[in-house]
Design a protein around this motif. Sequence first.
Motif, PDB file in Angstrom:
ATOM      1  N   THR A  37       0.827  -1.203   0.000  1.00  0.00           N
ATOM      2  CA  THR A  37       0.000   0.000   0.000  1.00  0.00           C
ATOM      3  C   THR A  37       0.858   1.249   0.000  1.00  0.00           C
ATOM      4  O   THR A  37       0.549   2.244  -0.647  1.00  0.00           O
ATOM      5  CB  THR A  37      -0.930  -0.006   1.230  1.00  0.00           C
ATOM      6  N   ASP A  38       1.980   1.205   0.739  1.00  0.00           N
ATOM      7  CA  ASP A  38       2.833   2.374   0.827  1.00  0.00           C
ATOM      8  C   ASP A  38       3.639   2.609  -0.444  1.00  0.00           C
ATOM      9  O   ASP A  38       4.003   3.740  -0.756  1.00  0.00           O
ATOM     10  CB  ASP A  38       3.806   2.226   2.011  1.00  0.00           C
ATOM     11  N   GLY A 190      11.481  10.761  -1.536  1.00  0.00           N
ATOM     12  CA  GLY A 190      10.247  10.102  -1.931  1.00  0.00           C
ATOM     13  C   GLY A 190      10.299   9.541  -3.331  1.00  0.00           C
ATOM     14  O   GLY A 190       9.644   8.546  -3.625  1.00  0.00           O
ATOM     15  N   TYR A 191      11.086  10.170  -4.208  1.00  0.00           N
ATOM     16  CA  TYR A 191      11.176   9.713  -5.584  1.00  0.00           C
ATOM     17  C   TYR A 191      12.406   8.826  -5.788  1.00  0.00           C
ATOM     18  O   TYR A 191      13.494   9.127  -5.292  1.00  0.00           O
ATOM     19  CB  TYR A 191      11.242  10.895  -6.552  1.00  0.00           C
ATOM     20  N   ALA A 230       9.072   8.871   1.399  1.00  0.00           N
ATOM     21  CA  ALA A 230       9.003  10.320   1.577  1.00  0.00           C
ATOM     22  C   ALA A 230       9.002  10.721   3.044  1.00  0.00           C
ATOM     23  O   ALA A 230       9.661  11.674   3.447  1.00  0.00           O
ATOM     24  CB  ALA A 230       7.755  10.870   0.885  1.00  0.00           C
ATOM     25  N   GLN A 231       8.265   9.999   3.870  1.00  0.00           N
ATOM     26  CA  GLN A 231       8.233  10.294   5.299  1.00  0.00           C
ATOM     27  C   GLN A 231       7.844   9.035   6.053  1.00  0.00           C
ATOM     28  O   GLN A 231       7.096   8.204   5.557  1.00  0.00           O
ATOM     29  CB  GLN A 231       7.251  11.426   5.637  1.00  0.00           C
ATOM     30  N   LYS A 232       8.385   8.901   7.237  1.00  0.00           N
ATOM     31  CA  LYS A 232       8.150   7.702   8.037  1.00  0.00           C
ATOM     32  C   LYS A 232       6.794   7.738   8.734  1.00  0.00           C
ATOM     33  O   LYS A 232       6.306   6.706   9.194  1.00  0.00           O
ATOM     34  CB  LYS A 232       9.263   7.548   9.083  1.00  0.00           C
ATOM     35  N   CYS A 254      -2.168  10.014  17.990  1.00  0.00           N
ATOM     36  CA  CYS A 254      -0.771   9.831  17.551  1.00  0.00           C
ATOM     37  C   CYS A 254      -0.694   9.316  16.113  1.00  0.00           C
ATOM     38  O   CYS A 254       0.223   8.566  15.763  1.00  0.00           O
ATOM     39  CB  CYS A 254      -0.011   8.895  18.482  1.00  0.00           C
ATOM     40  N   THR A 255      -1.635   9.729  15.274  1.00  0.00           N
ATOM     41  CA  THR A 255      -1.616   9.300  13.878  1.00  0.00           C
ATOM     42  C   THR A 255      -0.322   9.694  13.185  1.00  0.00           C
ATOM     43  O   THR A 255       0.315   8.889  12.507  1.00  0.00           O
ATOM     44  CB  THR A 255      -2.794   9.924  13.112  1.00  0.00           C
TER      45      THR A 255
END
Length: 459
Positions: A37-38, A190-191, A230-232, A254-255
Amino acid sequence: MFKKMYSCYNTKMGLFRFFASTILVLFLLSSFSFHLTDAFDPLDPNGNITIKWDVISWAPDGYVAVVTMYNFQQYRHIQAPGWSLGWTWAKKEVIWTMMGGQTTEQGDCSKYKGNIPHCCKKDPTVVDMLPGTPYNQQIANCCKGGVINSWGQDPANAVSSFQISVGAAGTTNKTVRVPKNFTLKAPGPGYTCGPAKIVKPTKFVSADGRRVTQAMMTWNVTCTYSQFLAQKTPTCCVSLSSFYNDTIVPCPTCTCGCQSNGTQRGSCVDPETPHLASVVSDHGKNNYVPLVQCTKHMCPIRIHWHVKLNYKEYWRVKITITNFNYRMNYTQWNLVVQHPNFDNLTTLFSFNYKSLTPYGSINDTAMLWGVKFYNDLLMQAGPSGNVQSELLFRKDASTFTFEKGWAFPHRIYFNGDNCVMPPPDAYPYLPNAGSRWEVSLITLVVTLMSSMAVVLTYI
């Protein structure tokens, strides 16, 4: 006797291996689906950024090329402070001059006398020029500060170009070597870019359409995006509410991170602080790193979906996007929503709308964005840091229902990032709704282990 004991032992071990392998497979499947999914965007399966490198003329010691980036992503754009493109030269090339772009560092050019190259680094990094650059330093599709809009939202501004004069390189198709190790930051990671591939030379049509010229040589580089790289942590979340239930389902706690427990400072900003302006940095290179308002979810962006009204033949939804980021004005923002009733969308207020059909003829995905000069700018955190609209849907008698969370979206993206939804069992339910049976992976594993224990006991 020994044969009987050995047979019993084999039976127990066989059952143990069966249950153990089943649990392992379930665990691997759950892990695999998370990473899939990620790394893959099912709503834009063919989206990418293609970098086209066209050699348009030869020079005494190299060539002149036009480098063009095409953002073929439907809804993911590159926002301020813009893109930066890097690569590694295959030989000992240098950059003599540039138009429409510039390298961030010149490097060591001490061996050159008189005419000094623009850049002598083995691994240069190029950035776009800013708006207002003198015309004699511009080319077409340059000088936007590195901002590239998405193909689905604004195709006319989904392109960025610069011109480069390369020296100490080959002067024929057989002696030129393509650069390696391309990197694209937009503006953060991210790329991931693939290798450069030589393709058929690009053809250029004159303004009057009566003459066609072509590049001496062309190669393409394809870069794809992964939200996980791109981000954790996530960048947005979704909250839900409805007219038929007093419960407001908030974003999960804490999403996007948790508030500091006192050991770290600066993790979030209390909006009640008397010196708020002193802790908010100016726009700069790290402007894309969020500084968020203190909330339970700690996300820069929250999207709220409210089922507002129910008519005889229609039903109405209100969407509110709230910016909790003190460092970012989101320009050209967009929202992608997946819901089965978008094939019956009747009216949309104060947002633009475009249907996306990633699954062919199924019309269940919509792209929404602001109206130019009205709400296309999502302001920083504060009283003006939100935009909202309402959607009116026509009911389809064969599918419409308020039961089992049908009125809420399957998924929501903001600026191309998948937002975290509340768990399904927390959705607002109808007052007369009964209990629902839902089996989780953990419940299944515990049941299997219990069954295994019972079987081994009676063998």
